[in-house]
Structures are given as structure tokens and as C-alpha cells.
Design a protein around this motif. Structure first.
Motif, PDB file in Angstrom:
ATOM      1  N   SER A  41       4.162  -3.411  -3.342  1.00  0.00           N
ATOM      2  CA  SER A  41       3.956  -4.565  -4.215  1.00  0.00           C
ATOM      3  C   SER A  41       5.282  -5.247  -4.566  1.00  0.00           C
ATOM      4  O   SER A  41       5.339  -6.474  -4.671  1.00  0.00           O
ATOM      5  CB  SER A  41       3.194  -4.162  -5.480  1.00  0.00           C
ATOM      6  OG  SER A  41       3.997  -3.398  -6.344  1.00  0.00           O
ATOM      7  N   VAL A  42       6.342  -4.474  -4.734  1.00  0.00           N
ATOM      8  CA  VAL A  42       7.666  -5.065  -4.997  1.00  0.00           C
ATOM      9  C   VAL A  42       8.142  -5.828  -3.752  1.00  0.00           C
ATOM     10  O   VAL A  42       8.633  -6.958  -3.846  1.00  0.00           O
ATOM     11  CB  VAL A  42       8.688  -3.991  -5.419  1.00  0.00           C
ATOM     12  CG1 VAL A  42      10.100  -4.572  -5.478  1.00  0.00           C
ATOM     13  CG2 VAL A  42       8.298  -3.394  -6.770  1.00  0.00           C
ATOM     14  N   ALA A  43       7.972  -5.233  -2.582  1.00  0.00           N
ATOM     15  CA  ALA A  43       8.369  -5.908  -1.339  1.00  0.00           C
ATOM     16  C   ALA A  43       7.582  -7.203  -1.153  1.00  0.00           C
ATOM     17  O   ALA A  43       8.152  -8.242  -0.784  1.00  0.00           O
ATOM     18  CB  ALA A  43       8.173  -4.969  -0.146  1.00  0.00           C
ATOM     19  N   LEU A  44       6.274  -7.150  -1.413  1.00  0.00           N
ATOM     20  CA  LEU A  44       5.455  -8.355  -1.304  1.00  0.00           C
ATOM     21  C   LEU A  44       5.919  -9.414  -2.305  1.00  0.00           C
ATOM     22  O   LEU A  44       6.022 -10.595  -1.961  1.00  0.00           O
ATOM     23  CB  LEU A  44       3.980  -8.027  -1.535  1.00  0.00           C
ATOM     24  CG  LEU A  44       3.038  -9.237  -1.592  1.00  0.00           C
ATOM     25  CD1 LEU A  44       3.055 -10.006  -0.278  1.00  0.00           C
ATOM     26  CD2 LEU A  44       1.631  -8.799  -1.944  1.00  0.00           C
ATOM     27  N   SER A  45       6.214  -9.011  -3.520  1.00  0.00           N
ATOM     28  CA  SER A  45       6.688  -9.964  -4.529  1.00  0.00           C
ATOM     29  C   SER A  45       7.967 -10.650  -4.073  1.00  0.00           C
ATOM     30  O   SER A  45       8.128 -11.862  -4.258  1.00  0.00           O
ATOM     31  CB  SER A  45       6.934  -9.257  -5.862  1.00  0.00           C
ATOM     32  OG  SER A  45       5.729  -8.760  -6.387  1.00  0.00           O
ATOM     33  N   GLU A  46       8.879  -9.894  -3.491  1.00  0.00           N
ATOM     34  CA  GLU A  46      10.135 -10.477  -2.998  1.00  0.00           C
ATOM     35  C   GLU A  46       9.877 -11.470  -1.865  1.00  0.00           C
ATOM     36  O   GLU A  46      10.483 -12.540  -1.811  1.00  0.00           O
ATOM     37  CB  GLU A  46      11.085  -9.375  -2.538  1.00  0.00           C
ATOM     38  CG  GLU A  46      11.636  -8.536  -3.664  1.00  0.00           C
ATOM     39  CD  GLU A  46      12.517  -9.311  -4.633  1.00  0.00           C
ATOM     40  OE1 GLU A  46      13.115 -10.324  -4.236  1.00  0.00           O
ATOM     41  OE2 GLU A  46      12.598  -8.888  -5.798  1.00  0.00           O
ATOM     42  N   ALA A  47       8.988 -11.112  -0.946  1.00  0.00           N
ATOM     43  CA  ALA A  47       8.681 -12.006   0.176  1.00  0.00           C
ATOM     44  C   ALA A  47       8.005 -13.286  -0.320  1.00  0.00           C
ATOM     45  O   ALA A  47       8.323 -14.387   0.145  1.00  0.00           O
ATOM     46  CB  ALA A  47       7.804 -11.278   1.191  1.00  0.00           C
ATOM     47  N   CYS A  48       7.081 -13.159  -1.262  1.00  0.00           N
ATOM     48  CA  CYS A  48       6.414 -14.336  -1.818  1.00  0.00           C
ATOM     49  C   CYS A  48       7.388 -15.208  -2.604  1.00  0.00           C
ATOM     50  O   CYS A  48       7.358 -16.437  -2.483  1.00  0.00           O
ATOM     51  CB  CYS A  48       5.248 -13.913  -2.710  1.00  0.00           C
ATOM     52  SG  CYS A  48       3.853 -13.199  -1.834  1.00  0.00           S
ATOM     53  N   GLY A 105      19.803 -13.436  -0.400  1.00  0.00           N
ATOM     54  CA  GLY A 105      19.268 -12.492   0.577  1.00  0.00           C
ATOM     55  C   GLY A 105      19.079 -11.089   0.058  1.00  0.00           C
ATOM     56  O   GLY A 105      18.672 -10.205   0.803  1.00  0.00           O
ATOM     57  N   ARG A 106      19.339 -10.871  -1.231  1.00  0.00           N
ATOM     58  CA  ARG A 106      19.143  -9.522  -1.770  1.00  0.00           C
ATOM     59  C   ARG A 106      17.680  -9.121  -1.753  1.00  0.00           C
ATOM     60  O   ARG A 106      17.350  -7.955  -1.602  1.00  0.00           O
ATOM     61  CB  ARG A 106      19.727  -9.407  -3.168  1.00  0.00           C
ATOM     62  CG  ARG A 106      21.243  -9.277  -3.120  1.00  0.00           C
ATOM     63  CD  ARG A 106      21.794  -9.242  -4.486  1.00  0.00           C
ATOM     64  NE  ARG A 106      21.811 -10.630  -4.954  1.00  0.00           N
ATOM     65  CZ  ARG A 106      22.368 -11.048  -6.059  1.00  0.00           C
ATOM     66  NH1 ARG A 106      22.931 -10.190  -6.863  1.00  0.00           N
ATOM     67  NH2 ARG A 106      22.373 -12.305  -6.392  1.00  0.00           N
ATOM     68  N   GLY A 107      16.792 -10.084  -1.920  1.00  0.00           N
ATOM     69  CA  GLY A 107      15.358  -9.805  -1.844  1.00  0.00           C
ATOM     70  C   GLY A 107      14.965  -9.314  -0.462  1.00  0.00           C
ATOM     71  O   GLY A 107      14.153  -8.398  -0.319  1.00  0.00           O
TER      72      GLY A 107
END
Length: 147
Positions: A41-48, A105-107
Motif C-alpha cells: 500500500s505504501v508502494a502504491l501510494s508513492e506510485a499514485c 525520485g525518492r518515492g
């Protein structure tokens, strides 16, 4: 058993939490381990968030007001893909699987650290595509547990 869903979202900050909540709800219902669910969910939040911030263009505003999220839970793997219509990634980002840690790019780096496999690429015409996957662990009471 497999589950997949796809969203067409407006490039607005509120869409990030909507995608995250849908993913967390799906994984909770299926019985995915909460730590794995949280990482994804954190990875998805960063991508979104990246799609919301960078995924548009001034030359075609109607086409760039949205982005797409697709998630697949299939067997013991979850794959997520976020696609936008912006200018795409710089060539140096696409060339590396794990982006360098820089001011921007940290996300992307966080997505790479939280997933088992990540790919940053540009779409066929324009736009960025972030896809990542992670092996799933299941709770003992999981409905869709892979044996």
C-alpha cells in the motif's frame, strides 16, 4: 483463485488514498499478511502520488487529467501497475531498476525497496509506467490462501 481490479482515476490528491484503501481492503478480505499489505500500500501510494504530481502535460489537458491503476493478486504474488500520460521518465531512470537516491525520485526508490521486483518504463506514446510485484504471505485464516 485470482483477483484483479483496474481504476481510472483523476489526477487529484484524494485519488491516492482511494487506490490505497481499495488495495488494503482487497488484501484484508483475501487474508494477506498485514505487513505485506502495508508494504504494497505504501508502494502504491508513492506510485499514485508520482502520477498525480508528474503525470500530466500542458499540450493535451483532457487526456492527462487521469491515470490508471491495475492490481492483480494471483496465486502467491501481487502485481501492481500505475500508468500516466505525462512526459515519462528520464532515460537514466528507465535504464536502472533501482533509481539513484536524489532530491527527486525518492518515492521511486521506496517502491523499489518495498517490492520484490520493479520496472520503470515509458509508455508507447508518452507517459510513465511503474509496475512492481511482491510475493504474498497469508494469514492462517486467509480465504484465498495458496497451498
Amino acid at each position: 483463485m485470482s483477483i484483479w481490479w483496474s481504476l481510472h482515476l483523476r489526477r487529484e490528491a484524494a485519488s491516492v488514498s482511494l487506490a490505497r484503501r481499495l488495495l488494503l481492503g482487497t488484501m484484508e478480505t483475501a487474508g494477506v499478511d498485514p505487513d505485506i499489505s502495508f508494504d504494497l500500500s505504501v508502494a502504491l501510494s508513492e506510485a499514485c502520488a508520482n502520477a498525480v504530481e508528474h503525470g500530466g502535460g500542458a499540450d493535451a489537458p483532457d487526456e492527462t487529467e487521469a491515470y490508471h491503476v491495475t492490481a492483480y493478486l494471483d496465486g502467491d504474488c501481487c502485481r501492481i501497475e500505475v500508468t500516466d500520460s505525462g512526459p515519462g521518465f528520464p532515460p537514466a531512470t528507465v535504464a536502472r531498476c533501482r533509481p539513484a537516491l536524489a532530491e527527486d525520485g525518492r518515492g521511486l526508490h521506496l517502491i523499489a525497496e518495498l517490492s520484490d521486483h520493479v520496472r520503470f518504463r515509458n509508455g508507447p506514446g508518452r507517459g510513465a509506467v511503474v509496475s512492481f510485484d511482491k510475493m504474498l504471505k497469508w494469514r492462517d485464516d486467509a480465504l484465498l490462501k495458496v497451498s
